[in-house]
Enzyme design. Structure first.
Site, mmCIF file in Angstrom:
data_model
loop_
_atom_site.group_PDB
_atom_site.id
_atom_site.type_symbol
_atom_site.label_atom_id
_atom_site.label_comp_id
_atom_site.label_asym_id
_atom_site.label_seq_id
_atom_site.Cartn_x
_atom_site.Cartn_y
_atom_site.Cartn_z
ATOM 1 N N GLY A 159 15.852 -2.162 13.225
ATOM 2 C CA GLY A 159 15.509 -2.826 14.474
ATOM 3 C C GLY A 159 16.419 -4.018 14.706
ATOM 4 N N ALA A 175 17.824 -1.330 -57.830
ATOM 5 C CA ALA A 175 18.143 -0.306 -56.836
ATOM 6 C C ALA A 175 17.406 0.995 -57.135
ATOM 7 C CB ALA A 175 19.645 -0.064 -56.819
ATOM 8 N N LYS A 212 9.935 -4.586 -37.266
ATOM 9 C CA LYS A 212 8.770 -4.519 -36.394
ATOM 10 C C LYS A 212 7.668 -5.385 -36.990
ATOM 11 C CE LYS A 212 5.453 -2.020 -36.871
ATOM 12 N NZ LYS A 212 4.043 -2.188 -37.363
ATOM 13 N N ASN A 221 17.573 -11.223 -49.947
ATOM 14 C CA ASN A 221 18.590 -10.214 -49.640
ATOM 15 C C ASN A 221 17.957 -8.835 -49.730
ATOM 16 O OD1 ASN A 221 21.775 -9.711 -49.463
ATOM 17 N ND2 ASN A 221 20.848 -8.141 -50.742
ATOM 18 N N ARG A 234 8.677 9.370 -1.247
ATOM 19 C CA ARG A 234 10.085 9.742 -1.425
ATOM 20 C C ARG A 234 10.554 9.525 -2.862
ATOM 21 N NH1 ARG A 234 13.302 6.460 2.899
ATOM 22 N NH2 ARG A 234 15.015 7.164 1.543
ATOM 23 N N TYR A 253 2.414 2.057 -43.487
ATOM 24 C CA TYR A 253 1.357 2.850 -42.861
ATOM 25 C C TYR A 253 0.912 3.936 -43.819
ATOM 26 C CZ TYR A 253 -0.925 5.682 -39.199
ATOM 27 O OH TYR A 253 -1.827 6.388 -38.435
ATOM 28 N N TYR A 313 14.427 -0.354 -42.881
ATOM 29 C CA TYR A 313 13.263 -0.483 -42.002
ATOM 30 C C TYR A 313 12.316 -1.486 -42.628
ATOM 31 C CZ TYR A 313 8.815 0.127 -39.804
ATOM 32 O OH TYR A 313 7.636 -0.131 -39.162
ATOM 33 N N ALA A 325 0.809 -1.224 0.000
ATOM 34 C CA ALA A 325 0.000 0.000 0.000
ATOM 35 C C ALA A 325 0.838 1.268 0.000
ATOM 36 C CB ALA A 325 -0.939 0.001 1.211
#
Length: 451
Positions: A147, A413, A341, A367, A22, A377, A356, A17
Site C-alpha cells: 500500500g 590409563a 553436560k 587433567n 504459507r 546414567y 565425555y 493471530a
C-alpha cells in the site's frame, strides 16, 4: 533491557493471530524462532525498551496458540475468535485500550524486527507535529504490491492507497505502509469502532482509521523506518531472511562490545549471547540460548555452546560441545571432540581430547586424558562424578558414578573406576597384562589356513 518509561501508561497491541499457512507449519507464525527465541518475544522486549510498559497480544483461538500465553507472560493474551481483518483483531484488545490513558501502538507479531528507537520516533513524531495519528512507512527497493502512503503538500498523510486500487501516479510513489500505527488509546479505540467492512473481502481493515481520523479533523503524520526493520514473515524463506537480519545485528553488537569474530558471517548467536571484552570467536561457531563467555576467552572453530558459562581466559575447541549446565573455569581448556553436560571444569583444568564429562565436578588444575568418560546414567537415574584438584586421569579411563577422586590422585590409563579413590592415591582398575609367547604367529597361520 528496559529503560525508564518515557510514555506514561502506554500500551502496545501486538496482532499475533496468524496461523502461518504459507509456512506449512503447525506452529503459529509468531511462535517461530529467531536467534533461538519466539519472534513475538523479541517484539515484546523491544516495546518495553521503547517505553510501552504494557502489552496485550492478540492470539488465535486454536489450541496451537496455547503456548503463547507462557511466552508473553506477564502480559495478557486476548483471542480473536474470527479472523475478520486487522481492525477487528485490534478491537479484541478493546478492554485494554479503554483502560489506557496514554499512547497505544499497534504492531504485528510477524513483523518482529522493529527497533525500540523506531517505535519511540513514531510516538515522538505524533506528539511533535500535533497529529492525532502516526503511521510507520518505509521505502523498499521494490515497492511491489505494498500500500502506498500519499502525502499532501503540507507533508501530512492524506490517505493510504492499496496497490490494486492505485492509479499509475500513485503506484509510482515509493513510500509504502508498514502497518504500524500510534495514537492516544482513547482516540484509537473510537476510530476502530467506526471501521466498516464494505469491501470485497468483507473484512475490517486497520488502514481505514486514516480516513476516519482525518474526517474528525485530526492530522495524520508518519515516520520512516529502514525496510529491513519491517520485514514481514509469511514463509520459511522470509523467516530465513529475518534470521539473517537478526544475526547481522547481534554480530555487530558483539563486535562493538569488544569481541573479535574472525569470520562474522559464519558465527551464529542467540538473542541472549553475552561475549566479554577481548573474546575471540573463530569461524563456524554456534551459540545456543543462555551462553556467557567472559573476557579474554577463545572459542575455536566448529564448536557448539548452549546454556553454559565460559570463564575468563578459557579456551574451547575446536570441535567442542558445551551442553546446558557446563561451567568452564578461568584458564581452563576444553579441546577437540570433548563434550560437557551439567559439569564444572575448575580453574586451569584441562580436557584436551575426545572425552565425555557429564554430571561432574572437576577441580582446579585437573587433567582429563583422551577417551575419558563419566558413566553418569544407570538407565534410571543420573549420578555425579567428583574429581578433586590436581587429579590426573589417564587416557581411556571410565569413571562409573557415583564416584569421588580425591585431590592429587592418579588414575592409570585404561582403568575402570567404580569406587572412591583417596587423595594422592594411584588407582589401577584394569586386568593384569598376560603375554603368550609365539601365539601371534600361530594365530596368523591358522587364519591363513582357513582362507
Amino acid at each position: 533491557m528496559t529503560h525508564p518509561d518515557p510514555l506514561p501508561d502506554a500500551l502496545a497491541v501486538i496482532l499475533a493471530a496468524g496461523l502461518g499457512t504459507r509456512m506449512r507449519s503447525s506452529t503459529p507464525k509468531p511462535l517461530h524462532r529467531l536467534a533461538g527465541r519466539p519472534m513475538v518475544a523479541h517484539l515484546i522486549d523491544a516495546c518495553a525498551e521503547a517505553g510501552f510498559g504494557r502489552a496485550v497480544v492478540v492470539a488465535g483461538p486454536e489450541p496451537a496458540f496455547a503456548p503463547m500465553r507462557a511466552v508473553v507472560a506477564p502480559h495478557p493474551c486476548v483471542v480473536q475468535h474470527d479472523r475478520l481483518g486487522t481492525a477487528h483483531a485490534t478491537l479484541a484488545a478493546a478492554e485494554a485500550l479503554a483502560a489506557t490513558r496514554g499512547e497505544a501502538m499497534v504492531l504485528y507479531g510477524d513483523v518482529p524486527l522493529v527497533r525500540p528507537a523506531t517505535m519511540r520516533a513514531l510516538a515522538a513524531r505524533r506528539r511533535e507535529t500535533g497529529a492525532g495519528l502516526a503511521l510507520l512507512a518505509f521505502r523498499p527497493a521494490d515497492p511491489a504490491q505494498y500500500g502506498r502512503v500519499i502525502l499532501g503538500e503540507d507533508g501530512f498523510v492524506t490517505r493510504i492507497v492499496e496497490w490494486r486500487d492505485a492509479d499509475a501516479a500513485e503506484r509510482a510513489v515509493g513510500l509504502c505502509n508498514a502497518g504500524l500505527f500510534c495514537a492516544p488509546a482513547a482516540d484509537l479505540l473510537r476510530w476502530l469502532r467506526q471501521v466498516g467492512n464494505a469491501n470485497a473481502k468483507g473484512e475490517y481493515y486497520l488502514t481505514d482509521i486514516v480516513a476516519i481520523a482525518r474526517a474528525e479533523g485530526a492530522r495524520v503524520t508518519h515516520a520512516e523506518a529502514p525496510a529491513e526493520e519491517v520485514l514481514g514473515i509469511n514463509s520459511r524463506a522470509e523467516l530465513a531472511a529475518a534470521e539473517a537480519a537478526v544475526q547481522r545485528r547481534l554480530r555487530a553488537a558483539a563486535m562493538d562490545a569488544g569481541a573479535t569474530l574472525v569470520a562474522p558471517e559464519t558465527v551464529f548467536l542467540s538473542w541472549d549471547t553475552r561475549l566479554g571484552a577481548d573474546v575471540t570467536v573463530h569461524p563456524n561457531v554456534v551459540f545456543g540460548p543462555g551462553v556467557t563467555v567472559e573476557d579474554g576467552a577463545e572459542i575455536r572453530a566448529f564448536s557448539h555452546l548452549e546454556a553454559c558459562r565460559v570463564g575468563p581466559g578459557a579456551t574451547i575447541g575446536p570441535f567442542a560441545r558445551l551442553r546446558p549446565g557446563a561451567e568452564i573455569g578461568a584458564g581452563a581448556h576444553v579441546g577437540n571432540f570433548v563434550e560437557l553436560k551439567n559439569a564444572t571444569l575448575g580453574e586451569g583444568a584441562k580436557a584436551n581430547h575426545l572425552a565425555y564429562l557429564g554430571d561432574a565436578t572437576i577441580g582446579a588444575g585437573a587433567n582429563i586424558g583422551a577417551g575419558t568418560i563419566t558413566c553418569n546414567y544407570d538407565g534410571v537415574a543420573k549420578h555425579r562424578t567428583t574429581i578433586g584438584d590436581g587429579v590426573f586421569v589417564g587416557s581411556n579411563a571410565t569413571l562409573v558414578a557415583p564416584v569421588r577422586l580425591g585431590d592429587g590422585s592418579f588414575i592409570a590409563a585404561g582403568s575402570t573406576i567404580t569406587a572412591d579413590v583417596a587423595p594422592d592415591a594411584m588407582a589401577f582398575g584394569r586386568a593384569r597384562q598376560t603375554d603368550k609367547p609365539n601365539r601371534a604367529s600361530a594365530f596368523r597361520a591358522r587364519c591363513k589356513e582357513k582362507g
